[in-house]
Design an enzyme around this catalytic site. Sequence first.
Site, short mmCIF file in Angstrom:
data_model
loop_
_atom_site.label_atom_id
_atom_site.label_comp_id
_atom_site.label_asym_id
_atom_site.label_seq_id
_atom_site.Cartn_x
_atom_site.Cartn_y
_atom_site.Cartn_z
N LYS A 11 14.08 4.81 2.26
CA LYS A 11 12.73 4.93 1.71
C LYS A 11 12.71 4.74 0.20
CE LYS A 11 10.50 7.48 5.38
NZ LYS A 11 9.70 8.63 5.80
N LYS B 4 11.16 -1.45 15.21
CA LYS B 4 10.34 -0.43 15.88
C LYS B 4 8.89 -0.52 15.41
CE LYS B 4 10.51 3.79 13.22
NZ LYS B 4 10.37 5.21 13.36
N LYS C 37 4.08 2.53 11.30
CA LYS C 37 2.89 2.38 10.46
C LYS C 37 3.20 1.60 9.19
CE LYS C 37 3.56 6.96 8.49
NZ LYS C 37 4.30 7.70 9.55
P1 ADP Z 1 6.42 5.72 11.50
O1 ADP Z 1 7.74 5.12 11.88
O2 ADP Z 1 5.26 4.96 11.99
O3 ADP Z 1 6.39 6.05 10.02
P2 ADP Z 1 6.94 8.48 11.83
O4 ADP Z 1 8.23 8.29 11.16
O5 ADP Z 1 5.86 9.25 11.14
O6 ADP Z 1 6.35 7.09 12.28
O7 ADP Z 1 7.24 9.11 13.26
C1 ADP Z 1 6.62 10.22 13.84
C2 ADP Z 1 7.29 10.46 15.16
O8 ADP Z 1 7.08 9.35 16.03
C3 ADP Z 1 8.81 10.63 15.07
O9 ADP Z 1 9.20 11.64 15.98
C4 ADP Z 1 9.37 9.30 15.48
O10 ADP Z 1 10.64 9.40 16.07
C5 ADP Z 1 8.32 8.82 16.48
N1 ADP Z 1 8.22 7.36 16.46
C6 ADP Z 1 7.73 6.62 15.45
N2 ADP Z 1 7.75 5.31 15.75
C7 ADP Z 1 8.28 5.22 17.00
C8 ADP Z 1 8.57 4.12 17.88
N3 ADP Z 1 8.30 2.88 17.53
N4 ADP Z 1 9.09 4.38 19.10
C9 ADP Z 1 9.34 5.66 19.46
N5 ADP Z 1 9.12 6.73 18.68
C10 ADP Z 1 8.58 6.53 17.46
NA NA Z 2 9.41 6.88 9.80
#
Ligand code: ADP
Ligand code: NA
Length: 330
Positions: free
Chosen positions: A114, A197, A200
């Site tokens: 990050k 993956k 957001k």
């Molecule tokens: P992002 O990757 O969109 O920033 P976050 O890091 O805020 O999402 O993730 C919040 C939760 O959702 C975490 O527990 C993360 O493991 C899960 N998560 C996020 N993206 C995925 C994905 N593409 N597939 C499965 N789980 C996910």
């Molecule tokens: Na994340």
Amino acid sequence: PARPRTFSGIQPTADSFHLGNYLGAVRHWVALQETHDAFYCVVDQHAITAGHDAASLRQRSRTAAAQLLAVGLDPERCTLFVQSQVPEHAQLAWILSCITGFGEAGRMVQFKDKSQKHGNERSSVGLFTYPILQAADILLYQANAVPVGEDQRQHLELSRDLAQRFNTMFGATFTVPAPHIVKDTAKITDLQDPTAKMSKSSSSPAGIVNLLEDPARSAKKIRSAVTDTGREIVFDTETKPGVSNLLTIYSALAERSIDDLVNAYAGKGYGDLKKDLGEVVREFVTPVQERTRAYLDDPAQLDKLLAAGAEKARAVAGPTLRTAYERVGF
Ligand code: ADP
Ligand code: NA
């Protein structure tokens, strides 16, 4: 026997959860509230580590909570609250930061990722110490089973190390949390880049299906999803990551096995699968959106519900912090 205690948090950093958040995390929270003494937290203090806008943070915290309730978290069965309403999190984080090595914190790969994105010099100290706040989140509730995705393993390891270290230095205080491995954790990939993956922070909004967006828009994104060469609908994440991702989403939302779907689509094309998946998503999100809207239409009631959650959380976090304070000599 008492139920195992679990803790999990999610950041209010977007206007909607996406399907990855739901299928990879939140869906399991709903199941875990039946078997565990579950504490679920909208981690707004984590959400300010990389810059934010005050008004949208407040709104996003409410929207996050509303979505969690809309997909099935039940305040009678779990404790749902907003992190900043429980000051013990920040208070314990300070103590834990004083027993964390600078080098140890520096080894956290998520910070490296990050901070590279934001530029090292401009990254906040809060982004650096984020995993320590996360350890405080977990340890305050004496959680013994913490659901973790791959991306959070290292952070849970730090929480375990800090619990053990504190216990050794000051006397047994914290439960050492174990990872709770959820079966069938769906890893959802980006519709436009099936090797990445769904996130957001993805470069293209076309790759993300948001729970709160117009389902017609989601259906369009699904129709335009990058699929693989060949025409056959088979599940193979190596050679057919695009189609496999669509099957994973379909299977989870429609509660049908992948095998069942593969059989049902034998002889049909990608277009059929995409069209039907658009419909499956619409059927899933429509009631979720209605319930989310109902919570958001009555912010006073939602705030009351979250205040009650914070009170329940403090009933556990408070005594843990008092013990920790006493042990360290405060
Ligand atoms: P992002 O990757 O969109 O920033 P976050 O890091 O805020 O999402 O993730 C919040 C939760 O959702 C975490 O527990 C993360 O493991 C899960 N998560 C996020 N993206 C995925 C994905 N593409 N597939 C499965 N789980 C996910
Ligand atoms: Na994340």
